[in-house]
Design an enzyme around this catalytic site. Sequence first.
Site, short mmCIF file in Angstrom:
data_model
loop_
_atom_site.label_atom_id
_atom_site.label_comp_id
_atom_site.label_asym_id
_atom_site.label_seq_id
_atom_site.Cartn_x
_atom_site.Cartn_y
_atom_site.Cartn_z
N ASP A 33 0.85 -1.18 0.00
CA ASP A 33 0.00 0.00 0.00
C ASP A 33 0.89 1.23 0.00
O ASP A 33 1.72 1.41 0.90
CB ASP A 33 -0.90 -0.01 1.24
CG ASP A 33 -2.00 1.02 1.20
OD1 ASP A 33 -1.76 2.12 0.65
OD2 ASP A 33 -3.09 0.76 1.71
N CYS A 73 -6.79 4.12 -2.25
CA CYS A 73 -6.80 2.68 -1.94
C CYS A 73 -7.94 1.91 -2.59
O CYS A 73 -7.73 1.04 -3.44
CB CYS A 73 -6.85 2.49 -0.43
SG CYS A 73 -5.48 3.25 0.46
N HIS A 244 -1.63 25.12 -9.36
CA HIS A 244 -2.95 24.85 -9.96
C HIS A 244 -3.96 24.74 -8.81
O HIS A 244 -3.62 24.26 -7.72
CB HIS A 244 -2.88 23.54 -10.75
CG HIS A 244 -4.12 23.23 -11.52
ND1 HIS A 244 -5.24 22.68 -10.92
CD2 HIS A 244 -4.43 23.38 -12.83
CE1 HIS A 244 -6.18 22.51 -11.83
NE2 HIS A 244 -5.72 22.93 -12.99
N HIS A 307 -1.21 2.17 -5.08
CA HIS A 307 -0.82 3.52 -5.52
C HIS A 307 0.54 3.82 -4.93
O HIS A 307 1.14 2.95 -4.27
CB HIS A 307 -1.85 4.58 -5.08
CG HIS A 307 -2.18 4.52 -3.62
ND1 HIS A 307 -1.30 4.96 -2.66
CD2 HIS A 307 -3.27 4.05 -2.96
CE1 HIS A 307 -1.85 4.78 -1.45
NE2 HIS A 307 -3.04 4.22 -1.62
#
Length: 377
Positions: A33, A73, A244, A307
């Site tokens: 993870d 997740c 941004h 990720h």
Amino acid sequence: MITVLALIFVFQMCAQVLCQNATRPNIVMVMSDAFDGRLTFDPGSKVVQLPYINYLRELGTTFLNAYTNSPICCPSRAAMWSGQFVHLTQSWNNYKCLDANATTWMDILEKNGYHTKMVGKLDFTSGSHSVSNRVEAWTRDVQFLLRQEGRPVTQLVGNMSTERIKKVDWKNTDMATRWIHQRAASPHQPFALYLGLNLPHTYKTESLGPTAGGSTFLTSPYWLKKISPDLISVPKWLPMAAMHPVDYYSTFTKNCSGDFTEEEVKRIRAFYYAMCAEADAMLGQVISALRETSLLNNTVVIFTADHGELAMEHQQFYKMSMFEGSSHVPLLIMGPGLMSGLQINQLVSLVDLYPTVLGEKVDRKNRNAMSVDEYKS
């Protein structure tokens, strides 16, 4: 576009998974993870010692451009388990994911004669996270910002001999390796084992209460010695005013808009790399169990993650960003018939694992996972 992930794997395995008249390999997937995929190949691999990831890289195939389908997740895991992109699963946040009875590639393997086992973190069904995830999603359009995470901090525990920091992960790794030894007694039935790790995901910051998110990078001196401090880079940040709007929002809600010293940033990144080293050791225990039981030569071993982790790149930590640190995942595959030391530049994503493991042609209109069979001449 030819998907090389399926190409080298399915073609060379000859779709053995669902072919009943072939000797089918065992399949072991270790999914971490928040593991930055850039650490699994040079130059990122030089900053931290990852001997078992290096072992997979030398004896298997490394995908240099593997990405999550959603940098958070539950939606990411929903895509991986179902073979469907996020717009099809409609898994928009950690609260809304797959139904509990959704069919996964593990279910299909079991129906086709595999002995299956899932151990550790799964996190692909709806409702497994707190209701706060829903509230946070609703506040994106309000005229004010809410800090949703604690400020990222580090915590050093134990001493130079303290190896087992993430107790729940080690407990699950021990369980998985015991299961491998048990399966060695029944060699005539192929098995599929999934081990889900929490590491190197950040720990909860206890001082913020039981509902706080994970903002503590925690490790021991034992794992910190695996780091090459001189190779730790300090990311350059834009001024907040030049960001941004999405990045400004993320920096603020992740509680990273305050001042951080260069030493503080380097320390956070060092602790993160040390947590990756501990996760690598868990992968190593699984590989060792396969070797000890003489199962390794007939087992496909896959290492990946849901990720990555920004680790203070772009003045953020955590995930929930399509920047490289957050979206680039590790993907290494080793197994019978696969080339050793191969590095693939082709773009692949976690959703490709569904047809790859099953060795099947997928209806792209329904699943949108990349398939190989359609490219056969």
